[in-house]
Design an enzyme around this catalytic site. Structure first.
Site, PDB file in Angstrom:
ATOM      1  N   ARG A 111       0.756  -1.066  -0.024  1.00  0.00           N
ATOM      2  CA  ARG A 111       0.141   0.164  -0.127  1.00  0.00           C
ATOM      3  C   ARG A 111       0.744   1.210  -0.033  1.00  0.00           C
ATOM      4  NH1 ARG A 111      -5.011   1.784  -1.104  1.00  0.00           N
ATOM      5  NH2 ARG A 111      -6.270   2.830   0.642  1.00  0.00           N
ATOM      6  N   THR A 388      -9.885   0.331  -9.319  1.00  0.00           N
ATOM      7  CA  THR A 388      -8.887  -0.709  -8.958  1.00  0.00           C
ATOM      8  C   THR A 388      -8.804  -1.742  -9.751  1.00  0.00           C
ATOM      9  OG1 THR A 388      -9.379   0.157  -6.895  1.00  0.00           O
ATOM     10  CG2 THR A 388      -8.523  -2.049  -6.742  1.00  0.00           C
ATOM     11  N   THR A 406      -4.265  -0.643  -7.151  1.00  0.00           N
ATOM     12  CA  THR A 406      -5.027   0.525  -7.522  1.00  0.00           C
ATOM     13  C   THR A 406      -4.223   1.841  -7.787  1.00  0.00           C
ATOM     14  OG1 THR A 406      -7.059   1.771  -7.146  1.00  0.00           O
ATOM     15  CG2 THR A 406      -5.697   1.141  -5.033  1.00  0.00           C
ATOM     16  N   ASN A 408      -6.290   4.236  -7.051  1.00  0.00           N
ATOM     17  CA  ASN A 408      -7.503   4.749  -6.288  1.00  0.00           C
ATOM     18  C   ASN A 408      -8.567   5.368  -7.435  1.00  0.00           C
ATOM     19  OD1 ASN A 408      -9.297   5.509  -4.409  1.00  0.00           O
ATOM     20  ND2 ASN A 408      -8.590   7.636  -4.035  1.00  0.00           N
ATOM     21  N   ASP A 430      -7.697   8.555   0.403  1.00  0.00           N
ATOM     22  CA  ASP A 430      -8.414   7.621   1.170  1.00  0.00           C
ATOM     23  C   ASP A 430      -8.250   7.809   2.784  1.00  0.00           C
ATOM     24  OD1 ASP A 430      -9.426   6.005  -0.753  1.00  0.00           O
ATOM     25  OD2 ASP A 430      -8.107   4.113  -0.752  1.00  0.00           O
ATOM     26  N   SER A 459      -7.717   0.931   3.545  1.00  0.00           N
ATOM     27  CA  SER A 459      -8.229   0.491   2.190  1.00  0.00           C
ATOM     28  C   SER A 459      -9.420  -0.548   2.298  1.00  0.00           C
ATOM     29  CB  SER A 459      -6.939  -0.371   1.248  1.00  0.00           C
ATOM     30  OG  SER A 459      -7.545  -0.984   0.095  1.00  0.00           O
ATOM     31  N   GLY A 480     -13.883  -1.572  -6.735  1.00  0.00           N
ATOM     32  CA  GLY A 480     -15.246  -1.063  -6.489  1.00  0.00           C
ATOM     33  C   GLY A 480     -15.235  -0.059  -5.269  1.00  0.00           C
ATOM     34  N   GLY A 481     -13.988   0.477  -4.623  1.00  0.00           N
ATOM     35  CA  GLY A 481     -14.333   1.128  -3.797  1.00  0.00           C
ATOM     36  C   GLY A 481     -14.666   0.478  -2.457  1.00  0.00           C
TER      37      GLY A 481
END
Ligand code: DON
Length: 576
Positions: A111, A388, A406, A408, A430, A459, A480-481
């Site tokens: 990340r 993503t 991703t 984002n 985020d 995340s 898909g967030g």
């Protein structure tokens, strides 16, 4: 001339071959007579990703004798070229790896991190409001990218091929170009608004003067090919200390960005234990914090496993009601308890404890929706016991990779670091920017997720492997967030509980609730009867565009059954 005896002989041979191959196929998993949707079937290895060229790259690596990790990294680099809206080397993500020989399952956390100069209130303007541009489409919202470090770590620990080899297909695609699909042509048109202020982006993704590429035309990315060649030559050091680092930092300095050479040099990807749970006889390994995905997936499975969802039926109003109540409680907890564990003590074990799920289940009214206003983040301490992309890979030896990464948003900030061809993420979005203010996915974030130097932002990405008898059974994940966790939940329940084949499990209508706002999002094809019954229980329904884009592989009796989500164009599963 039609030669009857010759054709008869051929038919006989084909018949014998088909018959001989039948026992190898598992009829349960195919459901050939009962199913509307069918998985892709293969025996040796399989790749499911969001783009056919990336899938092909992975299958070729497997055929050359590479393992699942070699193939996954090659797919990841290829997606950075052919799926610029989400595939990346300027972003970050998570990978779950299962090593069949060592019987070991690990999580790789790559990340992005906040730069050293980041501060909790950095995105507030002089009136104390969140600056909508700076927090989303500016050099300041770029997190220190993790993808290249993550891929290098995965290869070093679990791969068999050098980075210089697995990056080659991506270099070729970037250098020689690849045909633009209808989907890419469409998203480039839609996202021109994001890229229009950045000449470094415009000159790559648009023709001179900003006119659009058409489907079928070639997209050549020479600067990206150069960056990938540096990685082939010097490995991850090229990105974090070498020629690419220099260009990224120059671009940051010229545009008020925060990332310095020190930030890049200090970045490391880390290997951690996955978060584990069970659903009936199955074990589930998924991503621990700084992703909220694994914890809340397991929490929802824990709540739901006590109900006879199979008996109640897939996507009946009652099953949707129970799933929704589980979702609301999990997302309420997310808003308080989740953040980067290096900075905040996340009560992981408590949140995934069966006892806590039992407590939460007791609060569910089986007849009526509980308004979100009556659900608050719980206190699990007492119960210890929209871009993503995801890809899944299984190899012939049973090694497995489940990877979600991703930028984002689609194309991240829309900014290409000048001279690198690399699109930069907008992952700082985020983090919590202001208490009580939902993020871009409508999620409420807590203090646990405030901006701090070198912290990783929370995340929802949920790369997951489900095990049956300690052997990988289902590999899945999704973009898909906020809807990632619930999309993965539904694929798992459809497979394990409703006994659908992996294609049906993927295609079936999805729903989503994230506690706040108190709305049950439904896909367009949820039938009207069910909607009426849900409204009678007190739900406010809202149709949403299709949710998630899962890439799944199911392993059963030595065969592989794969399915790419039809919700987004171009996704493709292939095996051999
Ligand atoms: O890490 C997260 O949860 C988000 N940055 C993911 C964004 C996303 O999935 C958008 N894609 N559709």
């Amino acid at each position: 001339m039609w030669n009857k005896p010759y054709q008869m002989k051929n038919l006989l041979v084909i018949g014998i071959l088909v018959f001989a191959s039948l026992p190898a196929f598992n009829q349960d998993a195919i459901f050939s007579a009962r199913s509307v949707h069918h998985p892709v079937i293969a025996e040796n290895g399989m790749v499911a990703s969001q783009h056919p060229l990336a899938t092909q790259v992975g299958v070729e690596i497997l055929k050359q004798g590479g393992n699942a990790v070699d193939a996954a990294v090659a797919v990841g680099f290829a997606l950075a070229v052919v799926l610029p809206r989400a595939g990346n080397i300027g972003g970050g993500g998570f990978m779950i790896v299962h090593d069949a020989k060592r019987k070991e399952t690990k999580a790789i956390n790559y990340r992005e991190k906040a730069p050293l100069k980041a501060t909790p209130n950095m995105f507030l303007d002089e009136n104390g409001e969140v600056d909508k541009v700076r927090s989303k489409y500016h050099h300041q919202t770029v997190g220190v990218p993790g993808t290249v470090a993550g891929f290098a770590l995965a290869l070093e620990k679990y791969g068999t091929m050098p980075i210089s080899k697995v990056v080659q297909p991506a270099i070729k695609l970037a250098k020689e170009g690849f045909p633009i699909t209808w989907d890419l042509a469409r998203v480039l048109e839609v996202y021109q608004k994001t890229m229009k202020d950045w000449p470094s982006s415009m000159e790559i993704f648009y023709k001179p003067g900003g006119s659009l590429y058409r489907a079928g035309e070639l997209l050549v990315q020479s600067d990206l090919a150069w960056s990938l060649e540096q990685i082939a030559k010097d490995g991850a050091a090229a990105f974090y200390e070498g020629a690419i680092a220099d260009k990224i930092v120059t671009d940051m300095r010229a545009n008020g960005g925060l990332i310095t050479k020190k930030d890049l040099k200090k970045y490391t990807a880390i290997e951690v234990e996955p978060v584990w749970g069970t659903y009936k006889n199955y074990k589930v390994a998924s991503m621990p914090p700084p992703s909220s995905g694994g914890i809340h997936l397991i929490q929802m499975l824990n709540i739901l496993e006590a109900y006879d969802l199979k008996g109640i039926g897939s996507n009946t109003a009652q099953t949707i009601h129970l799933m929704t109540e589980a979702m609301k409680r999990a997302y309420a907890d997310r808003s308080k308890h989740l953040g980067d564990p290096d900075f905040y003590d996340v009560p992981t074990n408590e949140l995934v404890a069966k006892g806590y799920a039992e407590f939460l289940r007791e609060g569910i009214n089986e007849e009526k929706a509980t308004p979100s206003s009556e659900i608050a983040p719980g206190n699990p301490v007492d119960y210890e016991s929209e871009e993503t992309t995801h890809f899944s890979v299984v190899d012939k030896d049973g090694n497995v990779v489940s990877n979600t990464y991703t930028l984002n948003f689609s194309f991240g900030t829309g900014i290409v670091a000048d001279g690198t061809g690399i699109l930069l993420n907008n992952e700082m979005a985020d983090f919590l920017h202001k208490l009580g203010e939902p993020n871009a996915f409508g999620l409420i974030e807590g203090e646990a997720n405030k901006v701090e130097p070198e912290k990783r932002m929370l995340s929802a990405m949920t790369p997951t492997i489900v095990f049956e008898n300690d052997t990988p059974y289902l590999v899945t994940g999704s973009p898909g967030g906020s809807r990632i966790i619930t999309s993965v939940l539904q694929v798992i329940l459809n497979t394990l509980e409703h006994e659908m084949n992996v294609a049906e499990a993927t295609h079936t209508t999805r729903i989503h609730h994230q506690w706040q706002p108190d709305v049950l999002y439904i896909e367009e094809n949820l039938n009207k009867d069910t909607r009426v019954l849900l409204e009678a229980k007190g739900y406010k329904l809202e149709e949403r565009t299709a949710m998630g884009s899962t890439q799944s592989i199911l392993v059963k009796d030595g065969m592989l059954y794969g399915s790419s989500d039809p919700r987004r164009p171009d996704a493709f599963t292939k095996g051999y």
